[in-house]
Design an enzyme around this catalytic site. Structure first.
Site, PDB file in Angstrom:
ATOM      1  CE1 TYR A 188      -4.372  -2.341   5.161  1.00  0.00           C
ATOM      2  CE2 TYR A 188      -3.838  -0.212   4.905  1.00  0.00           C
ATOM      3  CZ  TYR A 188      -3.764  -0.979   4.271  1.00  0.00           C
ATOM      4  OH  TYR A 188      -3.976  -1.256   3.116  1.00  0.00           O
TER       5      TYR A 188
ATOM      6  CB  SER B  89      -0.748  -0.125   1.588  1.00  0.00           C
ATOM      7  OG  SER B  89      -1.947   0.858   1.231  1.00  0.00           O
TER       8      SER B  89
HETATM    9  N1  LIG Z   1      -9.012  -0.873  -1.398  1.00  0.00           N
HETATM   10  C1  LIG Z   1      -7.993  -0.123  -1.176  1.00  0.00           C
HETATM   11  O1  LIG Z   1      -8.335   0.858  -1.164  1.00  0.00           O
HETATM   12  C2  LIG Z   1      -6.628   0.043  -1.078  1.00  0.00           C
HETATM   13  C3  LIG Z   1      -5.453   0.644  -1.507  1.00  0.00           C
HETATM   14  C4  LIG Z   1      -4.109  -0.247  -0.883  1.00  0.00           C
HETATM   15  C5  LIG Z   1      -4.194  -1.256  -0.727  1.00  0.00           C
HETATM   16  N2  LIG Z   1      -5.232  -2.508  -0.362  1.00  0.00           N
HETATM   17  C6  LIG Z   1      -4.739  -3.758   0.291  1.00  0.00           C
HETATM   18  O2  LIG Z   1      -4.780  -4.520  -1.322  1.00  0.00           O
HETATM   19  C7  LIG Z   1      -5.805  -6.228  -0.760  1.00  0.00           C
HETATM   20  C8  LIG Z   1      -7.390  -5.656  -1.895  1.00  0.00           C
HETATM   21  O3  LIG Z   1      -7.699  -4.578  -1.266  1.00  0.00           O
HETATM   22  P1  LIG Z   1      -9.585  -4.673  -1.388  1.00  0.00           P
HETATM   23  O4  LIG Z   1     -10.176  -4.021  -1.453  1.00  0.00           O
HETATM   24  O5  LIG Z   1     -10.292  -5.101  -2.633  1.00  0.00           O
HETATM   25  O6  LIG Z   1     -10.752  -5.777   0.158  1.00  0.00           O
HETATM   26  P2  LIG Z   1     -11.141  -6.026  -0.269  1.00  0.00           P
HETATM   27  O7  LIG Z   1     -12.138  -5.929  -0.364  1.00  0.00           O
HETATM   28  O8  LIG Z   1     -12.564  -5.988   1.154  1.00  0.00           O
HETATM   29  O9  LIG Z   1     -11.446  -7.928  -0.014  1.00  0.00           O
HETATM   30  C9  LIG Z   1     -10.398  -8.703   0.680  1.00  0.00           C
HETATM   31  C10 LIG Z   1     -10.448 -10.116   0.032  1.00  0.00           C
HETATM   32  O10 LIG Z   1      -9.444 -10.532   1.160  1.00  0.00           O
HETATM   33  C11 LIG Z   1      -9.840 -11.889   1.450  1.00  0.00           C
HETATM   34  N3  LIG Z   1      -9.894 -11.553   3.254  1.00  0.00           N
HETATM   35  C12 LIG Z   1      -9.874 -11.203   3.780  1.00  0.00           C
HETATM   36  N4  LIG Z   1      -9.167 -11.148   5.580  1.00  0.00           N
HETATM   37  C13 LIG Z   1      -9.146 -12.473   5.317  1.00  0.00           C
HETATM   38  C14 LIG Z   1      -8.328 -13.920   5.763  1.00  0.00           C
HETATM   39  N5  LIG Z   1      -8.253 -14.166   7.128  1.00  0.00           N
HETATM   40  N6  LIG Z   1      -8.090 -14.668   5.728  1.00  0.00           N
HETATM   41  C15 LIG Z   1      -8.558 -14.921   4.149  1.00  0.00           C
HETATM   42  N7  LIG Z   1      -8.714 -14.121   3.196  1.00  0.00           N
HETATM   43  C16 LIG Z   1      -9.274 -13.112   3.732  1.00  0.00           C
HETATM   44  C17 LIG Z   1     -11.552 -11.387   1.512  1.00  0.00           C
HETATM   45  O11 LIG Z   1     -12.503 -12.785   1.292  1.00  0.00           O
HETATM   46  P3  LIG Z   1     -13.942 -12.582   2.431  1.00  0.00           P
HETATM   47  O12 LIG Z   1     -14.663 -11.697   1.357  1.00  0.00           O
HETATM   48  O13 LIG Z   1     -13.899 -14.469   2.365  1.00  0.00           O
HETATM   49  O14 LIG Z   1     -13.416 -12.332   4.133  1.00  0.00           O
HETATM   50  C18 LIG Z   1     -11.655 -10.517   0.510  1.00  0.00           C
HETATM   51  O15 LIG Z   1     -11.613 -12.113  -0.821  1.00  0.00           O
HETATM   52  C19 LIG Z   1      -5.204  -5.543   0.893  1.00  0.00           C
HETATM   53  O16 LIG Z   1      -3.967  -6.408   1.445  1.00  0.00           O
HETATM   54  C20 LIG Z   1      -5.573  -4.224   1.109  1.00  0.00           C
HETATM   55  O17 LIG Z   1      -4.682  -4.066   1.609  1.00  0.00           O
HETATM   56  C21 LIG Z   1      -6.575  -1.787  -0.882  1.00  0.00           C
END
Ligand SMILES: NC(=O)c1ccc[n+]([C@@H]2O[C@H](COP(=O)([O-])OP(=O)(O)OC[C@H]3O[C@@H](n4cnc5c(N)ncnc54)[C@H](OP(=O)(O)O)[C@@H]3O)[C@@H](O)[C@H]2O)c1
Length: 251
Positions: free
Chosen positions: A162, A149
């Protein structure tokens, strides 16, 4: 999941691929002709439906806060495909805590975020290393992409635990790029704001990106998937933390 013989297509595992960035990456890699293993913690119905949409895809459920389930994830993918070429450590969790409220960032929150955002990727890489080496060649090394991130680089983000967990993942990326070369490349992507369920309530961040980022907006998940596809296809790049934040870090 029915066991199969060694697969004749390259195989990619994308963790957390039922939602947001991971779903877009897995879909993109299926379009790039990978046999894709979808994965999530609890959204089993969504995962199975996504796998059914793509030829050669499968779905595995595993809670990455549980170290045994984390190890089992790699075992199941290998018993299904017999090989692994690409591992995308995308699954991650956050906690939203004002940075000045130190007491709210309790040791339990630090441990919880560290377990899923840092230790789980480490275990997955450890368990996958032998298979990644086996499917690699000098012309086509295997590839790990960690989804870190912007918050792990700039002093920003949903909370200090985080942001610190993502800084650890980014540094782990560089250390492993040295240790695992030349047969396994290790890179990270550091997205800024991306429009996903995780960021839905991040109103202040959305305003910040609109006002200050040169691109004037957050990213769509498909734009991060495009960067992932590019990194996987770039056989000489290793140890990079690719900042995909629409230029916010420049202002
Ligand atoms: N969105 C942003 O602005 C942003 C920015 C920078 C970095 N990121 C990073 O990008 C990545 C994806 O983020 P996103 O925004 O796409 O998140 P999201 O929409 O919340 O999706 C998270 C995914 O990870 C799975 N997950 C969560 N906890 C888990 C666990 N304990 N074990 C196994 N799987 C788990 C969830 O499965 P379930 O649905 O079954 O719980 C879901 O498939 C993350 O690492 C996040 O930190 C996001």
């Amino acid at each position: 999941m029915t066991p199969k013989q060694t697969h004749n297509r390259r195989v990619a595992l994308v963790t957390g691929s039922t939602s947001g960035i991971g779903k877009a990456i897995a879909t993109r890699l299926a379009q790039d002709n990978f046999a894709v293993a979808f994965h999530s913690k609890s959204s089993v119905t969504v995962g199975r439906a996504l796998a059914a949409e793509h030829s050669g895809a499968t779905y595995v459920q595993a809670d990455l806060s549980d170290q045994d389930q984390t190890r089992q994830l790699i075992t199941e993918v290998l018993s299904h495909y017999g090989r692994l070429d690409v591992l995308v450590n995308n699954a991650g969790i956050t906690a939203t805590i004002p940075h000045a409220d130190l007491k709210q960032a309790s040791p339990d929150i630090w441990r919880e975020l560290n377990e899923v955002n840092v230790i789980a990727p480490w275990i997955l890489i450890t368990e996958a290393e032998a298979a990644l080496r086996q499917s690699a060649s000098q012309d086509c090394p295997s590839c790990i992409v960690n989804i870190s991130s912007h918050a792990g680089i700039r002093p920003k983000g949903a909370s200090i635990p985080y942001a610190t967990s993502k800084a650890a993942l980014s540094h782990m990326t560089k250390l492993l790029a040295v240790s695992l070369a030349p047969l396994i490349r290790v890179n990270a992507i550091a997205p800024g704001l991306v429009n996903t369920p995780m960021s839905q309530q991040w109103t202040a961040a959305r305003e910040l990106w609109q006002e200050r980022a040169p691109m004037g907006r957050g990213a769509e998940p498909e734009e991060i998937a495009q960067v992932t596809s590019m990194l996987i296809a770039s056989h000489y790049i290793t140890g990079e933390i690719l900042l995909a934040d629409g230029g916010l870090n420049l202002t």
